[in-house]
Design a protein around this motif. Sequence first.
Motif, PDB file in Angstrom:
ATOM      1  N   UNK A   1      36.202  11.617 -55.255  1.00  0.00           N
ATOM      2  CA  UNK A   1      36.864  10.423 -54.741  1.00  0.00           C
ATOM      3  C   UNK A   1      36.247   9.964 -53.422  1.00  0.00           C
ATOM      4  N   UNK A   2      35.956  10.932 -52.545  1.00  0.00           N
ATOM      5  CA  UNK A   2      35.387  10.586 -51.241  1.00  0.00           C
ATOM      6  C   UNK A   2      33.960  10.068 -51.389  1.00  0.00           C
ATOM      7  N   UNK A   3      33.157  10.741 -52.215  1.00  0.00           N
ATOM      8  CA  UNK A   3      31.746  10.369 -52.308  1.00  0.00           C
ATOM      9  C   UNK A   3      31.520   9.153 -53.208  1.00  0.00           C
ATOM     10  N   UNK A   4      32.056   9.210 -54.429  1.00  0.00           N
ATOM     11  CA  UNK A   4      31.812   8.122 -55.376  1.00  0.00           C
ATOM     12  C   UNK A   4      32.777   6.952 -55.179  1.00  0.00           C
ATOM     13  N   UNK A   5      33.930   7.220 -54.570  1.00  0.00           N
ATOM     14  CA  UNK A   5      34.910   6.153 -54.392  1.00  0.00           C
ATOM     15  C   UNK A   5      34.770   5.370 -53.112  1.00  0.00           C
ATOM     16  N   UNK A   6      34.016   5.904 -52.143  1.00  0.00           N
ATOM     17  CA  UNK A   6      33.906   5.228 -50.848  1.00  0.00           C
ATOM     18  C   UNK A   6      33.287   3.820 -50.929  1.00  0.00           C
ATOM     19  N   UNK A   7      32.254   3.582 -51.766  1.00  0.00           N
ATOM     20  CA  UNK A   7      31.721   2.205 -51.829  1.00  0.00           C
ATOM     21  C   UNK A   7      32.753   1.198 -52.304  1.00  0.00           C
ATOM     22  N   UNK A   8      33.556   1.592 -53.289  1.00  0.00           N
ATOM     23  CA  UNK A   8      34.555   0.672 -53.839  1.00  0.00           C
ATOM     24  C   UNK A   8      35.741   0.496 -52.901  1.00  0.00           C
ATOM     25  N   UNK A   9      36.192   1.573 -52.268  1.00  0.00           N
ATOM     26  CA  UNK A   9      37.389   1.517 -51.436  1.00  0.00           C
ATOM     27  C   UNK A   9      37.101   1.074 -50.008  1.00  0.00           C
TER      28      UNK A   9
ATOM     29  N   UNK B   1      29.554   6.844 -48.136  1.00  0.00           N
ATOM     30  CA  UNK B   1      29.586   8.036 -47.296  1.00  0.00           C
ATOM     31  C   UNK B   1      28.493   8.977 -47.764  1.00  0.00           C
ATOM     32  N   UNK B   2      27.694   9.467 -46.831  1.00  0.00           N
ATOM     33  CA  UNK B   2      26.594  10.356 -47.181  1.00  0.00           C
ATOM     34  C   UNK B   2      27.119  11.654 -47.801  1.00  0.00           C
ATOM     35  N   UNK B   3      26.247  12.300 -48.570  1.00  0.00           N
ATOM     36  CA  UNK B   3      26.648  13.489 -49.313  1.00  0.00           C
ATOM     37  C   UNK B   3      27.150  14.600 -48.382  1.00  0.00           C
ATOM     38  N   UNK B   4      26.426  14.847 -47.296  1.00  0.00           N
ATOM     39  CA  UNK B   4      26.850  15.886 -46.360  1.00  0.00           C
ATOM     40  C   UNK B   4      28.217  15.555 -45.766  1.00  0.00           C
ATOM     41  N   UNK B   5      28.376  14.315 -45.327  1.00  0.00           N
ATOM     42  CA  UNK B   5      29.644  13.901 -44.716  1.00  0.00           C
ATOM     43  C   UNK B   5      30.786  13.999 -45.717  1.00  0.00           C
TER      44      UNK B   5
ATOM     45  N   UNK C   1      29.976  25.638 -54.015  1.00  0.00           N
ATOM     46  CA  UNK C   1      29.009  25.410 -55.094  1.00  0.00           C
ATOM     47  C   UNK C   1      29.226  24.071 -55.798  1.00  0.00           C
ATOM     48  N   UNK C   2      30.424  23.503 -55.697  1.00  0.00           N
ATOM     49  CA  UNK C   2      30.681  22.239 -56.391  1.00  0.00           C
ATOM     50  C   UNK C   2      29.961  21.063 -55.740  1.00  0.00           C
ATOM     51  N   UNK C   3      29.375  21.248 -54.535  1.00  0.00           N
ATOM     52  CA  UNK C   3      28.655  20.129 -53.902  1.00  0.00           C
ATOM     53  C   UNK C   3      27.440  19.743 -54.722  1.00  0.00           C
ATOM     54  N   UNK C   4      27.077  20.575 -55.694  1.00  0.00           N
ATOM     55  CA  UNK C   4      25.941  20.236 -56.551  1.00  0.00           C
ATOM     56  C   UNK C   4      26.167  18.930 -57.300  1.00  0.00           C
ATOM     57  N   UNK C   5      27.446  18.568 -57.542  1.00  0.00           N
ATOM     58  CA  UNK C   5      27.727  17.351 -58.312  1.00  0.00           C
ATOM     59  C   UNK C   5      27.408  16.087 -57.534  1.00  0.00           C
ATOM     60  N   UNK C   6      27.292  16.181 -56.201  1.00  0.00           N
ATOM     61  CA  UNK C   6      26.936  14.997 -55.416  1.00  0.00           C
ATOM     62  C   UNK C   6      25.498  15.076 -54.917  1.00  0.00           C
ATOM     63  N   UNK C   7      24.738  16.026 -55.457  1.00  0.00           N
ATOM     64  CA  UNK C   7      23.298  16.052 -55.207  1.00  0.00           C
ATOM     65  C   UNK C   7      22.820  16.863 -54.032  1.00  0.00           C
ATOM     66  N   UNK C   8      23.704  17.570 -53.330  1.00  0.00           N
ATOM     67  CA  UNK C   8      23.235  18.392 -52.216  1.00  0.00           C
ATOM     68  C   UNK C   8      22.430  19.576 -52.757  1.00  0.00           C
ATOM     69  N   UNK C   9      21.306  19.848 -52.116  1.00  0.00           N
ATOM     70  CA  UNK C   9      20.403  20.901 -52.599  1.00  0.00           C
ATOM     71  C   UNK C   9      20.866  22.268 -52.104  1.00  0.00           C
ATOM     72  N   UNK C  10      22.046  22.679 -52.557  1.00  0.00           N
ATOM     73  CA  UNK C  10      22.562  23.993 -52.186  1.00  0.00           C
ATOM     74  C   UNK C  10      21.988  25.050 -53.123  1.00  0.00           C
ATOM     75  N   UNK C  11      22.519  26.253 -53.053  1.00  0.00           N
ATOM     76  CA  UNK C  11      22.029  27.349 -53.887  1.00  0.00           C
ATOM     77  C   UNK C  11      22.159  27.014 -55.370  1.00  0.00           C
ATOM     78  N   UNK C  12      23.338  26.559 -55.778  1.00  0.00           N
ATOM     79  CA  UNK C  12      23.577  26.303 -57.190  1.00  0.00           C
ATOM     80  C   UNK C  12      22.741  25.139 -57.711  1.00  0.00           C
TER      81      UNK C  12
END
Length: 219
Positions: free
Chosen positions: A73-81, A86-90, A162-173
């Motif tokens: 909601x925060x990452x994908x919904x911010x442009x619409x709302x 909002x950047x991926x890290x933020x 580990x779920x940050x992988x869904x917004x493209x952050x290059x974490x471990x997962x």
Amino acid sequence: MNLDFERIIPSIPYILEGIPTTLQVVVVAAIIGFVLGIVLSILKISKIKPLNWLADFYTSIFRGTPLVLQLMLIYFGSPQMLGIQIEAYEAAFLAFGLNSAAYISEIIRGGILAVDKGQREAALALGVSESSMMLNIILPQAIKNILPALMNELISLTKESAVVTIIGLADIMRRAYIVGGQTFKFFEPILVAGLIYYVMIMILTLFGKLLERRMRRSD
């Protein structure tokens, strides 16, 4: 089992490079969660009912919905709302920090209520202000008592990152997924990622035990 780790070994350093990203998300989110959690816990024990309701409502929202939903909601919904992206890290910092605050507030609230009421009465009798009493007397004792629970929350936060992988952050997962796509071997890199998380959690667990022992000796 048809495992082939030889093809994965050259990519292990690449997967390890995701550790700083994971740690950055965890540390920043933990700080946000801890600070906001203290504020929420104080609101929950306030004598002002609307503040109690506000804090309880906040907690119910973030404990009652999945973390991955909040992140999306925060990452994908911010442009619409909001009209901005909002950047991926933020987005990760916000989602994990706000979510963690809901759980930490309940932990701290329980710790505050567990402190002997006689100390509160003695402090008030000596003319200590409410704010000074909370910061210098009640909170330090509460945090000492709830340290194991706080460490458990930090461990959960590390695993859930580990779920940050869904917004493209290059974490471990995320890096493990990429290696799997490049080598067409997904089980091995995911297993390596799991081992990395396990080692991180064991280090956190050991640190928590050492910190707990040190605080007990200071009593």
